[in-house]
Design a protein around this motif. Structure first.
Motif, mmCIF file in Angstrom:
data_model
loop_
_atom_site.group_PDB
_atom_site.id
_atom_site.type_symbol
_atom_site.label_atom_id
_atom_site.label_comp_id
_atom_site.label_asym_id
_atom_site.label_seq_id
_atom_site.Cartn_x
_atom_site.Cartn_y
_atom_site.Cartn_z
ATOM 1 N N GLU A 1 0.629 -1.322 0.124
ATOM 2 C CA GLU A 1 0.164 0.109 0.220
ATOM 3 C C GLU A 1 0.644 0.949 0.561
ATOM 4 O OE1 GLU A 1 -3.787 -0.228 2.570
ATOM 5 O OE2 GLU A 1 -1.964 -1.533 3.643
ATOM 6 N N ALA A 2 1.670 1.666 0.778
ATOM 7 C CA ALA A 2 3.438 2.076 1.034
ATOM 8 C C ALA A 2 3.507 3.184 -0.458
ATOM 9 C CB ALA A 2 3.561 2.362 2.505
ATOM 10 N N LEU A 3 3.769 1.728 -1.289
ATOM 11 C CA LEU A 3 4.275 1.465 -2.632
ATOM 12 C C LEU A 3 3.499 2.161 -3.545
ATOM 13 C CD1 LEU A 3 6.558 1.853 -4.211
ATOM 14 C CD2 LEU A 3 6.444 -1.542 -4.118
ATOM 15 N N ALA A 4 2.024 1.454 -3.332
ATOM 16 C CA ALA A 4 0.927 2.391 -4.649
ATOM 17 C C ALA A 4 1.259 3.898 -4.480
ATOM 18 C CB ALA A 4 0.073 1.570 -4.104
ATOM 19 N N SER A 5 1.089 3.833 -3.071
ATOM 20 C CA SER A 5 1.202 5.609 -2.570
ATOM 21 C C SER A 5 2.156 6.604 -3.714
ATOM 22 C CB SER A 5 0.692 5.639 -1.871
ATOM 23 O OG SER A 5 0.266 7.207 -1.244
ATOM 24 N N TRP A 6 3.435 6.330 -3.178
ATOM 25 C CA TRP A 6 4.348 6.385 -3.423
ATOM 26 C C TRP A 6 4.456 6.439 -5.026
ATOM 27 C CZ3 TRP A 6 7.126 3.927 1.116
ATOM 28 C CH2 TRP A 6 7.476 4.787 2.049
ATOM 29 N N ASN A 7 3.985 5.533 -5.291
ATOM 30 C CA ASN A 7 3.933 5.097 -7.563
ATOM 31 C C ASN A 7 2.964 6.411 -7.762
ATOM 32 O OD1 ASN A 7 3.479 1.858 -7.514
ATOM 33 N ND2 ASN A 7 5.742 3.439 -7.398
ATOM 34 N N LEU A 8 2.118 6.741 -7.188
ATOM 35 C CA LEU A 8 1.017 7.848 -7.536
ATOM 36 C C LEU A 8 2.237 9.161 -7.341
ATOM 37 C CD1 LEU A 8 -2.302 6.734 -5.660
ATOM 38 C CD2 LEU A 8 -1.759 6.734 -8.202
ATOM 39 N N LEU A 9 2.901 9.927 -6.949
ATOM 40 C CA LEU A 9 3.841 10.543 -6.322
ATOM 41 C C LEU A 9 5.489 10.643 -7.932
ATOM 42 C CD1 LEU A 9 4.430 11.550 -3.046
ATOM 43 C CD2 LEU A 9 2.301 12.112 -4.391
ATOM 44 N N GLY A 10 5.240 9.367 -8.371
ATOM 45 C CA GLY A 10 6.374 9.217 -9.308
ATOM 46 C C GLY A 10 7.458 8.629 -8.152
ATOM 47 N N GLY A 11 7.644 7.757 -7.288
ATOM 48 C CA GLY A 11 8.723 7.318 -7.125
ATOM 49 C C GLY A 11 7.871 5.735 -6.621
ATOM 50 N N PRO A 12 8.719 5.130 -5.762
ATOM 51 C CA PRO A 12 10.015 5.957 -5.236
ATOM 52 C C PRO A 12 11.069 5.497 -6.150
ATOM 53 C CG PRO A 12 10.025 4.125 -4.000
ATOM 54 C CD PRO A 12 8.237 4.289 -5.058
ATOM 55 N N LYS A 13 12.573 5.869 -6.235
ATOM 56 C CA LYS A 13 13.742 4.667 -7.007
ATOM 57 C C LYS A 13 14.169 3.898 -6.539
ATOM 58 C CE LYS A 13 13.542 8.524 -9.971
ATOM 59 N NZ LYS A 13 12.485 8.336 -11.094
ATOM 60 N N VAL A 14 14.839 2.453 -7.467
ATOM 61 C CA VAL A 14 15.702 2.172 -6.240
ATOM 62 C C VAL A 14 17.263 2.193 -6.328
ATOM 63 C CG1 VAL A 14 16.719 -0.430 -6.719
ATOM 64 C CG2 VAL A 14 14.320 0.029 -7.891
ATOM 65 N N ALA A 15 17.438 1.740 -5.215
ATOM 66 C CA ALA A 15 18.374 2.557 -5.114
ATOM 67 C C ALA A 15 19.836 1.485 -5.218
ATOM 68 C CB ALA A 15 18.802 3.288 -3.283
ATOM 69 N N GLY A 16 18.754 0.180 -4.270
ATOM 70 C CA GLY A 16 20.310 -1.217 -4.741
ATOM 71 C C GLY A 16 19.489 -1.940 -4.294
ATOM 72 N N LEU A 17 20.009 -2.997 -5.091
ATOM 73 C CA LEU A 17 19.437 -4.905 -5.072
ATOM 74 C C LEU A 17 20.458 -5.741 -4.105
ATOM 75 C CD1 LEU A 17 18.331 -4.938 -8.917
ATOM 76 C CD2 LEU A 17 16.464 -4.349 -6.561
ATOM 77 N N GLU A 18 19.295 -5.915 -3.735
ATOM 78 C CA GLU A 18 20.329 -7.825 -2.995
ATOM 79 C C GLU A 18 19.453 -8.166 -2.905
ATOM 80 O OE1 GLU A 18 20.972 -8.539 1.894
ATOM 81 O OE2 GLU A 18 21.093 -6.152 1.598
ATOM 82 N N ILE A 19 19.887 -9.640 -3.342
ATOM 83 C CA ILE A 19 19.026 -10.461 -3.504
ATOM 84 C C ILE A 19 20.175 -11.612 -2.686
ATOM 85 C CG2 ILE A 19 19.396 -12.743 -4.969
ATOM 86 C CD1 ILE A 19 18.837 -10.831 -7.312
ATOM 87 N N THR A 20 19.336 -12.968 -1.469
ATOM 88 C CA THR A 20 19.823 -13.237 -0.570
ATOM 89 C C THR A 20 19.505 -14.788 -0.598
ATOM 90 O OG1 THR A 20 18.101 -12.980 1.263
ATOM 91 C CG2 THR A 20 20.246 -11.499 1.007
ATOM 92 N N GLY A 21 19.537 -16.115 0.151
ATOM 93 C CA GLY A 21 19.250 -16.926 0.172
ATOM 94 C C GLY A 21 19.388 -17.897 -1.074
ATOM 95 N N LEU A 22 20.141 -17.707 -2.307
ATOM 96 C CA LEU A 22 19.835 -18.172 -3.514
ATOM 97 C C LEU A 22 21.565 -19.388 -3.191
ATOM 98 C CD1 LEU A 22 21.269 -15.126 -6.124
ATOM 99 C CD2 LEU A 22 18.880 -16.879 -5.401
ATOM 100 N N GLU A 23 20.167 -20.481 -2.995
ATOM 101 C CA GLU A 23 20.712 -21.641 -2.517
ATOM 102 C C GLU A 23 21.105 -22.741 -4.818
ATOM 103 O OE1 GLU A 23 18.888 -23.449 -0.143
ATOM 104 O OE2 GLU A 23 19.441 -21.794 1.137
ATOM 105 N N ARG A 24 19.822 -22.885 -5.318
ATOM 106 C CA ARG A 24 19.625 -23.674 -6.370
ATOM 107 C C ARG A 24 20.055 -22.736 -7.804
ATOM 108 N NH1 ARG A 24 13.918 -27.092 -5.452
ATOM 109 N NH2 ARG A 24 13.861 -24.798 -5.013
#
Length: 176
Positions: A105-128
């Protein structure tokens, strides 16, 4: 940081003999003086005097936010936004929803304002699978706007690879 919208309630409003304006101006003055209970009282009176206007709801939502009463803040801000668009109210609503753990819901609200921008991506838990395989399924990248629909689609795509039993994509706001 809460920015009181004093322009919505000004001394000129009091001069116009509007009970709503006078109560709102009194509330802003009380809040700026740190008297939040007095501000809330004046805002409640203003809301009762004219239920069609959003300004007092926005200000009361801001006071609730300062008091860390995020449910009450979100309720008031959503009601205010139903009466008209306001970027300040939308930003405060998004922050309240995020602090309540209602990330989509927060993201949907921020999207109406044109944001947010992705500052970084972290992928964890990769096993396969490898990191680059998972990243191929992402529909957003660093520096881009994070869209709620793309976030949901990314989760679906990652699950469909068969490499994951479970996928959770979370947002973590940083700074502004």
């Amino acid at each position: 940081v809460l920015v009181l919208q004093a322009a919505a309630f000004s001394p000129e409003a009091e001069a116009g003999a509007s009970p709503y304006g006078a109560l709102g101006s009194r509330a802003v003055e009380a809040a700026q003086a740190g008297q939040l209970d007095a501000a809330l009282q004046s805002l409640e009176e203003a809301i009762a005097s004219d239920r069609s206007r959003p300004e007092a709801l926005i200000e009361r939502g801001g006071v609730f936010f300062l008091q860390e009463k995020y449910d009450a803040a979100a309720r008031d801000l959503a009601q205010a936004l139903a009466r008209g668009a306001d970027a300040h109210a939308r930003e405060l609503l998004a922050a309240s929803l995020h602090l309540l753990g209602r990330e989509e819901e927060a993201l949907a609200s921020w999207n109406l304002l044109g944001g947010p921008k992705v500052a970084g991506l972290e992928i964890t838990g990769l096993e396969r699978t490898r990191d680059e395989v998972a990243r191929r399924e992402l529909l957003f990248d660093e520096g881009e706007r994070l869209d709620l629909d793309e976030l949901r689609e990314t989760e679906r795509r990652l699950l469909e690879t068969g490499a994951f039993e479970q996928v959770t994509v979370r947002t973590r706001p940083h700074g502004d």
